[in-house]
Design an enzyme around this catalytic site. Structure first.
Site, PDB file in Angstrom:
ATOM      1  N   MET A  55      13.066  23.381   0.866  1.00 55.23           N
ATOM      2  CA  MET A  55      12.643  23.313  -0.695  1.00 55.23           C
ATOM      3  C   MET A  55      12.762  22.632  -0.577  1.00 55.23           C
ATOM      4  O   MET A  55      13.076  21.101  -1.303  1.00 55.23           O
ATOM      5  CB  MET A  55      11.805  24.556  -1.514  1.00 55.23           C
ATOM      6  CG  MET A  55       9.961  23.308  -1.685  1.00 55.23           C
ATOM      7  SD  MET A  55       8.702  24.281  -3.001  1.00 55.23           S
ATOM      8  CE  MET A  55       8.297  25.249  -1.436  1.00 55.23           C
TER       9      MET A  55
ATOM     10  N   ARG B 245      -9.927  -0.209  15.969  1.00 56.02           N
ATOM     11  CA  ARG B 245      -9.770   0.637  15.165  1.00 56.02           C
ATOM     12  C   ARG B 245     -10.688   0.218  13.968  1.00 56.02           C
ATOM     13  O   ARG B 245     -12.154   0.944  13.893  1.00 56.02           O
ATOM     14  CB  ARG B 245      -8.358   0.677  14.647  1.00 56.02           C
ATOM     15  CG  ARG B 245      -8.253   1.468  13.709  1.00 56.02           C
ATOM     16  CD  ARG B 245      -6.751   2.113  12.453  1.00 56.02           C
ATOM     17  NE  ARG B 245      -6.951   0.848  11.880  1.00 56.02           N
ATOM     18  CZ  ARG B 245      -5.050   0.154  11.393  1.00 56.02           C
ATOM     19  NH1 ARG B 245      -4.144   1.570  12.125  1.00 56.02           N
ATOM     20  NH2 ARG B 245      -4.451  -0.431  11.225  1.00 56.02           N
TER      21      ARG B 245
ATOM     22  N   LYS C 235       0.355  -1.243   0.242  1.00 60.02           N
ATOM     23  CA  LYS C 235      -0.349  -0.241   0.010  1.00 60.02           C
ATOM     24  C   LYS C 235       0.886   1.390   0.357  1.00 60.02           C
ATOM     25  O   LYS C 235       1.753   0.724   0.411  1.00 60.02           O
ATOM     26  CB  LYS C 235      -0.953   0.481   1.124  1.00 60.02           C
ATOM     27  CG  LYS C 235      -0.176  -0.158   2.650  1.00 60.02           C
ATOM     28  CD  LYS C 235      -0.921  -0.298   3.584  1.00 60.02           C
ATOM     29  CE  LYS C 235      -0.271  -0.353   4.997  1.00 60.02           C
ATOM     30  NZ  LYS C 235      -1.180  -0.836   5.817  1.00 60.02           N
TER      31      LYS C 235
ATOM     32  N   TYR D 233      18.333  30.331   5.489  1.00 62.92           N
ATOM     33  CA  TYR D 233      16.565  31.361   5.612  1.00 62.92           C
ATOM     34  C   TYR D 233      16.705  31.040   8.101  1.00 62.92           C
ATOM     35  O   TYR D 233      16.974  30.343   8.830  1.00 62.92           O
ATOM     36  CB  TYR D 233      15.733  30.468   6.378  1.00 62.92           C
ATOM     37  CG  TYR D 233      15.490  29.929   4.391  1.00 62.92           C
ATOM     38  CD1 TYR D 233      14.951  31.433   3.917  1.00 62.92           C
ATOM     39  CD2 TYR D 233      15.242  28.938   3.612  1.00 62.92           C
ATOM     40  CE1 TYR D 233      14.659  31.356   2.996  1.00 62.92           C
ATOM     41  CE2 TYR D 233      14.086  28.927   2.154  1.00 62.92           C
ATOM     42  CZ  TYR D 233      13.509  30.307   1.880  1.00 62.92           C
ATOM     43  OH  TYR D 233      13.416  30.608   0.615  1.00 62.92           O
TER      44      TYR D 233
HETATM   45  C1  LIG Z   1       0.054  -1.759   6.583  1.00 61.18           C
HETATM   46  C2  LIG Z   1      -0.420  -3.252   7.251  1.00 61.18           C
HETATM   47  C3  LIG Z   1       0.720  -4.202   7.651  1.00 61.18           C
HETATM   48  C4  LIG Z   1       1.847  -3.788   7.441  1.00 61.18           C
HETATM   49  O1  LIG Z   1       2.219  -3.075   8.409  1.00 61.18           O
HETATM   50  P1  LIG Z   1       4.125  -3.337   9.119  1.00 61.18           P
HETATM   51  O2  LIG Z   1       3.719  -2.463   9.819  1.00 61.18           O
HETATM   52  O3  LIG Z   1       4.363  -1.948   7.606  1.00 61.18           O
HETATM   53  O4  LIG Z   1       4.711  -5.039   9.054  1.00 61.18           O
HETATM   54  C5  LIG Z   1      -0.158  -5.147   7.760  1.00 61.18           C
HETATM   55  N1  LIG Z   1      -1.224  -5.564   7.769  1.00 61.18           N
HETATM   56  C6  LIG Z   1      -2.486  -4.552   8.114  1.00 61.18           C
HETATM   57  C7  LIG Z   1      -4.083  -4.386   8.134  1.00 61.18           C
HETATM   58  C8  LIG Z   1      -1.612  -3.357   7.200  1.00 61.18           C
HETATM   59  O5  LIG Z   1      -2.650  -1.984   7.007  1.00 61.18           O
END
Ligand SMILES: *Cc1c(COP(=O)(O)O)cnc(C)c1O
Length: 355
Positions: free
Chosen positions: A299, A128, A33, A251
């Site tokens: 930047m 969550r 992701k 800056y």
């Molecule tokens: C992002 C995520 C992971 C991976 O987590 P890491 O800490 O990067 O290994 C695993 N399971 C779910 C549901 C996630 O959202």
């Protein structure tokens, strides 16, 4: 061309996946992701041909992978946000995670020739997403009765796995294990679960950050896996000047030279995703040697103290994190986590694959 770019190393990425296999023996859902944690979604997926599945946060990411010809099982970790996504999920053979009643109800209205696997998200203590464990058998029965649902699985997420002394993780492991649904595949461990909690491994593991070579357990603790950084953030010195004692740099003139000294300007800044706010000292590498960042990060540029680097010259390569300088160290100085730095690289920063 600006000299800033992130190089990504396919061999390191595959090596880190092999470390996951060595530690777990479970099936591996590689988490890609957020643009593969900033490394490039499609590049990561194509490099990890060996993964048993890929995990993404949205339909958009899943479709980007399918459009690039990725045939892996692809799991949508938050399922769908809108019922209109369901026909596309089925057509593209994506695997949703179902965590809310409204998703169940939307699925109940679906008529489809295509079939899909489904993971049920269980809230074992993260609070969550997910169904209460007590509700899960009924949810599983409902989903199992839908004609287009293939295999079901149970998936939960760890809240405190980086804290090896926390009692929370064992409670979560037990809560998942106690669910009376034999035969359903189970998944609990993220990277910290994989490295710190063998009892959390179950049938499927879901490594994210460790695939990219970052230990979720922090820099100081000895880790059971040898991880190699996949990304190195690089640029070059675009100016080297001798400044005089008392000169203020950049800056606001925050940094004042305590003596006559060489100061370098590096062609990278917060516009590329390098952090701007630091609570501790941070360095970059020039010719393999440490050069502390001084003054405010701009930047497009930042300034470094070159007293420790003999003969530094315009054009010298600078490493901001990665090879020889762990991103964990930069994150710590910036008061943030490595995830944030890797995902926070901006669109304008090119990624280059090193063979
Ligand atoms: C992002 C995520 C992971 C991976 O987590 P890491 O800490 O990067 O290994 C695993 N399971 C779910 C549901 C996630 O959202």
């Amino acid at each position: 061309m600006r000299p800033a770019y992130a190089s990504v190393d396919a061999r390191a990425l595959r090596h880190n996946l092999s470390q996951v296999r060595k530690l777990t023996g479970a099936r591996v859902m590689a988490i890609v992701k957020a643009n593969g944690y900033g490394h490039g979604l499609v590049w990561v997926a194509k490099t990890l041909t060996d993964a048993d599945a890929l995990g993404v946060a949205s339909l958009e990411e899943g479709l980007e992978l399918r459009a690039a010809g990725i045939a892996h099982e692809i799991c949508l970790l938050e399922g769908f946000f809108d019922a209109a996504e369901i026909p596309v999920i089925l057509r593209e053979r994506l695997t949703p995670v179902i965590h809310e009643r409204h998703q169940l109800e939307a699925l109940r209205r679906v008529r489809s020739e295509d079939r899909c696997d489904v993971w049920i998200k269980v809230d074992t203590g993260m609070h969550r997403l997910g169904f209460e464990p007590a509700d899960v058998p009924a949810v599983a029965a409902e989903l199992g009765a839908l004609p287009f649902v293939n295999r079901l699985g149970l998936l939960s997420h760890l809240a405190c796995a980086e804290e090896l002394a926390s009692p929370v993780t064992m409670v979560q492991i037990e809560a998942l294990r106690r669910l009376p649904l034999p035969g359903l595949r189970r998944s609990l461990a993220n990277s910290a679960g994989i490295m710190g909690w063998p009892a959390a491994h179950a049938d499927w593991v879901r490594p994210g950050i460790m695939l990219y070579g970052v230990s979720p357990l922090g820099r100081t603790r000895s880790a059971p896996a040898v991880l190699k950084p996949v990304m190195t953030l690089r640029s070059r010195l675009i100016s080297v000047r001798y400044r005089k004692e008392g000169d203020a740099i950049g800056y606001g003139g925050d940094y004042r030279c305590g003596e006559n000294m060489p100061v370098g300007v590096v062609g990278v800044g917060y516009g590329d995703g390098y952090p701007r706010e630091f609570r501790g000292a941070v360095s970059v590498l020039v010719r393999g040697l440490r050069a502390p960042v001084i003054g405010r990060v701009s930047m497009d540029m930042l300034t470094v103290d070159l007293r420790g680097v003999a003969d530094a010259q315009v054009g010298d390569e600078v490493i901001l994190w990665g090879e020889g300088l762990p991103v964990e160290e930069v994150a710590e100085a910036a008061g943030t986590i490595p995830y944030r730095l890797l995902c926070g690289l901006t669109q304008r920063l090119p990624r280059r694959v090193c063979p």
